[in-house]
Design an enzyme around this catalytic site. Structure first.
Site, PDB file in Angstrom:
ATOM      1  NE  ARG A 101      61.578  -8.210  -0.640  1.00  0.00           N
ATOM      2  CZ  ARG A 101      61.033  -7.308   0.167  1.00  0.00           C
ATOM      3  NH1 ARG A 101      61.286  -6.030  -0.007  1.00  0.00           N
ATOM      4  NH2 ARG A 101      60.240  -7.674   1.154  1.00  0.00           N
ATOM      5  CG  HIS A 128      55.317 -10.075   1.244  1.00  0.00           C
ATOM      6  ND1 HIS A 128      56.365 -10.817   1.752  1.00  0.00           N
ATOM      7  CD2 HIS A 128      55.580  -8.793   1.609  1.00  0.00           C
ATOM      8  CE1 HIS A 128      57.209 -10.016   2.373  1.00  0.00           C
ATOM      9  NE2 HIS A 128      56.761  -8.788   2.296  1.00  0.00           N
ATOM     10  CD  GLN A 131      54.112  -7.622   6.015  1.00  0.00           C
ATOM     11  OE1 GLN A 131      55.268  -7.364   5.780  1.00  0.00           O
ATOM     12  NE2 GLN A 131      53.525  -7.256   7.152  1.00  0.00           N
ATOM     13  CG  ASP A 220      51.079  -2.927   0.268  1.00  0.00           C
ATOM     14  OD1 ASP A 220      51.899  -2.129   0.765  1.00  0.00           O
ATOM     15  OD2 ASP A 220      51.411  -3.976  -0.309  1.00  0.00           O
ATOM     16  CB  CYS A 259      53.044  -4.994   4.613  1.00  0.00           C
ATOM     17  SG  CYS A 259      53.305  -4.317   2.972  1.00  0.00           S
ATOM     18  NE  ARG A 287      57.915 -10.124   7.215  1.00  0.00           N
ATOM     19  CZ  ARG A 287      58.387  -9.509   6.133  1.00  0.00           C
ATOM     20  NH1 ARG A 287      57.893  -8.317   5.808  1.00  0.00           N
ATOM     21  NH2 ARG A 287      59.302 -10.065   5.362  1.00  0.00           N
TER      22      ARG A 287
HETATM   23  N1   CP Z   1      56.924  -5.252   4.307  1.00  0.00           N
HETATM   24  C1   CP Z   1      58.119  -5.538   3.768  1.00  0.00           C
HETATM   25  O1   CP Z   1      58.328  -6.608   3.178  1.00  0.00           O
HETATM   26  O2   CP Z   1      59.083  -4.595   3.996  1.00  0.00           O
HETATM   27  P1   CP Z   1      60.485  -4.488   3.226  1.00  0.00           P
HETATM   28  O3   CP Z   1      60.188  -4.186   1.780  1.00  0.00           O
HETATM   29  O4   CP Z   1      61.195  -3.352   3.922  1.00  0.00           O
HETATM   30  O5   CP Z   1      61.216  -5.793   3.394  1.00  0.00           O
END
Ligand code: CP
Length: 301
Positions: A101, A128, A131, A220, A259, A287
Site C-alpha cells: 500500500r 485499488h 476493492q 468514496d 469501500c 475483500r
Molecule cells: N477499503 C479499504 O481499503 O480499507 P482500508 O483502508 O481500511 O484498508
C-alpha cells in the site's frame, strides 16, 4: 523463463481471469479449504494506514494455510532511504508474496520489477483493484451478472473509481461518473482504455443525471489519506453528497456501495449508509474472499 505473477491493476488482466477469480472467491466463501499457502509467508507492506486490507489479507493468508507479517515502512530501512528495488530483492529472499500500500504508484511498479515473488496492489494513488473485485462480487451476489447493469459513481475521480472504470472495460457494465469538472484530469487514460474495450463510460457534472435509474450507486471519501487539497475538494464536492433524495433517483432496488472508511455526513448520510440498500459491510467481508482467490492465482495459478 517467466517471472512471478503479479496482481497490479485490472487493465493488465482479461475478463476470463476476472471470472476465474470470482469463481474461486465464491468457492472460498462457501467454505472450500485449500492450503495453497502452507509453509508460505505473505509480507504486507504499508506506507499508509489500513484496517480492511491489513486484516483481510492476514486472515486470508492464515485460512490458506500460510501466515502474514505486517511491515510499516516507517519502521523499515525503506523509510530511511533504502531503495524500493533493494527492498524488493531482500523481501523476495524471505517471503513468497508481497502486498504493497503506497501513495506512489511508481513504487508498486518498481517493487514488481525487482521482486522475484508476486506483488499485489493493496491500494496506490492510482488504483485499488482488490476493492473493486470485492465490490463486483457483492453486486453479483444480489443482482446476478453485472454485464447488463448500470452503475453510478458520485464524487472524486479517485483510485477506487479508476479501478471501477477498468472493470467496466473488462466486464461490460455501463458506468456514469458524476465528478466536479475541476477534479478531472482531461486526459484520464483509464477512460480512454475502457472505451477502447467497448465500455460505455460517461462523465457528468450533475450527480442526479448519473444516478437516475442506476442499479448501484458508489461513493468514496472526498479527501483521501495525505491529500493536500482537502478544503478545496470538500467545497467542490458538497453538491455530490449521497443522501436519501439522491438515492431515490436510482432504481428502487439499487444498492449503495462505499469501500470504507466513511466520513458520515460528508460524502454520505447516515440514512443511506445505514439504510436497507447499503451493502458496505458485505463489500468489506468480500475483500477476504477475493484476496484469497488473488493469493491462490498469484502463487499457484
Ligand atoms: N477499503 C479499504 O481499503 O480499507 P482500508 O483502508 O481500511 O484498508
Amino acid at each position: 523463463m517467466t517471472g512471478p505473477r503479479h496482481f497490479l491493476d485490472l487493465d493488465r488482466l482479461d475478463a476470463t481471469t476476472l471470472r476465474r477469480l470470482f469463481a474461486r472467491a465464491i468457492a472460498f466463501k462457501a467454505g472450500e479449504h485449500k492450503p495453497v499457502m502452507a509453509g508460505r509467508t505473505l509480507a504486507l507492506l504499508f506506507e499508509k494506514p489500513s484496517t480492511r486490507t491489513r486484516v483481510s489479507f492476514e486472515v486470508g493468508a492464515h485460512r490458506l494455510g500460510g501466515h502474514a507479517i505486517v511491515l510499516n515502512s516507517r519502521d523499515m530501512q525503506l523509510g530511511r532511504g533504502e531503495t524500493v528495488a533493494d527492498t524488493a530483492r531482500v523481501l523476495s529472499r524471505y517471503v513468497d508474496a508481497i502486498v504493497l500500500r503506497t501513495d506512489a504508484h511508481h513504487k508498486l511498479l518498481e517493487l514488481a520489477r525487482s521482486a522475484t515473488v508476486p506483488v499485489i496492489n493493496g491500494l496506490t494513488d492510482r488504483s485499488h483493484p482488490c476493492q473493486i473485485l470485492a465490490d463486483i462480487l457483492t453486486i453479483e451476489e444480489r443482482k446476478g451478472d453485472i454485464a447488463c447493469r448500470r452503475l453510478a459513481w458520485v464524487g472524486d475521480f479517485n483510485n477506487v473509481c479508476r479501478s471501477l472504470v477498468h472493470a467496466a472495460g473488462l466486464l461490460g457494465f455501463s458506468l456514469a461518473i458524476a465528478c466536479p469538472p475541476e477534479l478531472l484530469a482531461g486526459d484520464e487514460p483509464a477512460l480512454a482504455w475502457a472505451r477502447a474495450q467497448g465500455a460505455t463510460v460517461t462523465v457528468l457534472a450533475d450527480p442526479r443525471e448519473a444516478v437516475r435509474g442506476a442499479d448501484a450507486v458508489f461513493t468514496d471519501t472526498w479527501v483521501s489519506m495525505s491529500d493536500r487539497e482537502g478544503e478545496r475538494k470538500r467545497a467542490l464536492l458538497e453538491p455530490y453528497r449521497v443522501d436519501g433524495r439522491l438515492m431515490r433517483l436510482a432504481a428502487p432496488d439499487a444498492l449503495f456501495l462505499h469501500c470504507l472508511p466513511a466520513h458520515r455526513g460528508e460524502e454520505v448520510t447516515d440514512e443511506v449508509i445505514d439504510g436497507p440498500q447499503s451493502v458496505v459491510f458485505d463489500e468489506a467481508e468480500n475483500r477476504l474472499y477475493v484476496q484469497m482467490a488473488i493469493l491462490e492465482w498469484c502463487l499457484v495459478g
